[in-house]
Design an enzyme around this catalytic site. Structure first.
Site, PDB file in Angstrom:
ATOM      1  N   CYS A  73       0.893  -1.062   0.140  1.00  0.00           N
ATOM      2  CA  CYS A  73      -0.344  -0.248   0.042  1.00  0.00           C
ATOM      3  C   CYS A  73       0.613   1.139  -0.434  1.00  0.00           C
ATOM      4  O   CYS A  73       2.129   1.501   0.778  1.00  0.00           O
ATOM      5  CB  CYS A  73      -0.574  -0.136   1.470  1.00  0.00           C
ATOM      6  SG  CYS A  73      -1.761   1.291   1.540  1.00  0.00           S
ATOM      7  N   CYS A 186       0.080   3.713  -6.248  1.00  0.00           N
ATOM      8  CA  CYS A 186      -0.720   3.789  -5.045  1.00  0.00           C
ATOM      9  C   CYS A 186      -1.047   2.660  -5.900  1.00  0.00           C
ATOM     10  O   CYS A 186      -1.498   2.063  -7.301  1.00  0.00           O
ATOM     11  CB  CYS A 186      -2.291   4.179  -5.246  1.00  0.00           C
ATOM     12  SG  CYS A 186      -3.627   3.765  -5.084  1.00  0.00           S
TER      13      CYS A 186
HETATM   14  N1  DGL Z   1      -3.628   1.019  -2.702  1.00  0.00           N
HETATM   15  C1  DGL Z   1      -3.331   1.849  -1.449  1.00  0.00           C
HETATM   16  C2  DGL Z   1      -2.391   2.267  -1.282  1.00  0.00           C
HETATM   17  O1  DGL Z   1      -1.331   1.973  -2.307  1.00  0.00           O
HETATM   18  C3  DGL Z   1      -4.348   1.913  -0.380  1.00  0.00           C
HETATM   19  C4  DGL Z   1      -5.709   3.247  -1.607  1.00  0.00           C
HETATM   20  C5  DGL Z   1      -6.181   3.511  -0.858  1.00  0.00           C
HETATM   21  O2  DGL Z   1      -7.327   3.031   0.181  1.00  0.00           O
HETATM   22  O3  DGL Z   1      -6.863   5.122  -1.035  1.00  0.00           O
HETATM   23  O4  DGL Z   1      -2.374   3.597  -1.600  1.00  0.00           O
END
Ligand code: DGL
Length: 269
Positions: A73, A186
């Site tokens: 994440c 992301c």
């Molecule tokens: N997939 C996540 C990231 O890489 C989180 C996205 C989210 O929940 O805002 O930031």
């Protein structure tokens, strides 16, 4: 220790971009995946809230007996240093370092774009680390919160009109800056990489933070002599709400007849 599973977490389906590569790159490893879907999106929260969520996620995975935790994440990786995680007793890998290294290798004109959640972009995590690698690198970034929601809700088709319109809007300033490399900061975004590539054009190299992090996990397992040698016998997916929604996107994205069936948990169990 070697026989223990690897723990991977994200707010939702995004971390699957890392898990999918782990399934391929480290075929002996068992995987416990956690998507904190009840509290997603993570990317609109303060650092304090993100630290609390991260502590819950890591605690859950450590209770499952993992030998290593991957914060798949960008938001957590950008805002919660390992030092803020209580009782962390296993190696903790985030997406920033492997992603930055790949971007530095890929760029020729030293103009790199970064897209991520608002919390990731606000933290400056990718931009400042790129500068540390090479002070001549110029960056442009944009926070794209709507993309997380679209992906999470299954708007992932290459021809989807809404997805294409939203992507064009977010990517316009990045394109205008003339980048030759774009960091998908992301982990939800590689799921829609075809749409992003179509808009940016084939001359721009996309850096997939999930994929780069999976490569890093493989390296670290080898380095620490923690690789499991028998064939994989366990992959478990946990979510904190709406398992059916998760399964739908997960199975399209994982492909190859994948039959992920997420188990509902409230993390505290
Ligand atoms: N997939 C996540 C990231 O890489 C989180 C996205 C989210 O929940 O805002 O930031």
């Amino acid at each position: 220790m070697k026989d223990r599973p690897i723990g991977v977490f994200d707010s939702g389906v995004g971390g699957l971009t890392c898990a999918k590569e782990l399934l391929r790159l480290v075929p002996g490893e068992n995987i416990i995946y956690l998507g904190d879907t009840a509290r997603m999106p993570y990317g609109v929260n303060t650092k304090e809230t993100l630290a609390r969520y991260t502590n819950d996620d890591v605690e859950f995975l450590q209770r499952k007996g993992v030998k290593l935790v991957v914060a798949a994440c960008g938001t957590v990786s950008s805002n919660v240093p390992a030092a803020q995680i209580k009782n962390l007793s296993v190696p903790f890998i985030d997406v920033i370092t492997p992603t930055i290294s790949a971007a530095v290798k890929a760029t020729k004109n030293k103009r790199i774009g970064i897209i991520g959640t608002p919390a990731t972009i606000k933290s400056g995590s990718f931009a400042s680390r790129l500068k540390m690698f090479d002070k001549d690198i110029q960056t442009v970034s944009n926070g794209c919160p709507q993309l997380v929601t679209l992906v999470q809700e299954g708007y992932i088709d290459e021809d989807n009109f809404i997805l294409n319109s939203v992507c064009k809007e977010y990517l316009a300033p990045i394109k205008a800056f003339g980048v030759d490399t774009l960091i998908l900061g992301c982990t939800h975004f590689p799921i829609i990489s075809k749409v992003i590539q179509n808009i940016m054009g084939n001359d721009v190299t996309l850096i997939d933070s999930g994929y780069e992090t999976a490569l890093e996990v493989k390296k670290i397992l080898e380095m620490l002599k923690l690789e499991r040698t028998q064939p994989r016998d366990r992959v478990e997916y946990y979510v904190t709400s709406q398992p059916e929604e998760f399964d739908r996107v997960a199975n399209i994205f994982l492909g190859d007849g994948s039959d992920a069936k997420a188990i509902l948990t409230d993390i505290k169990d």
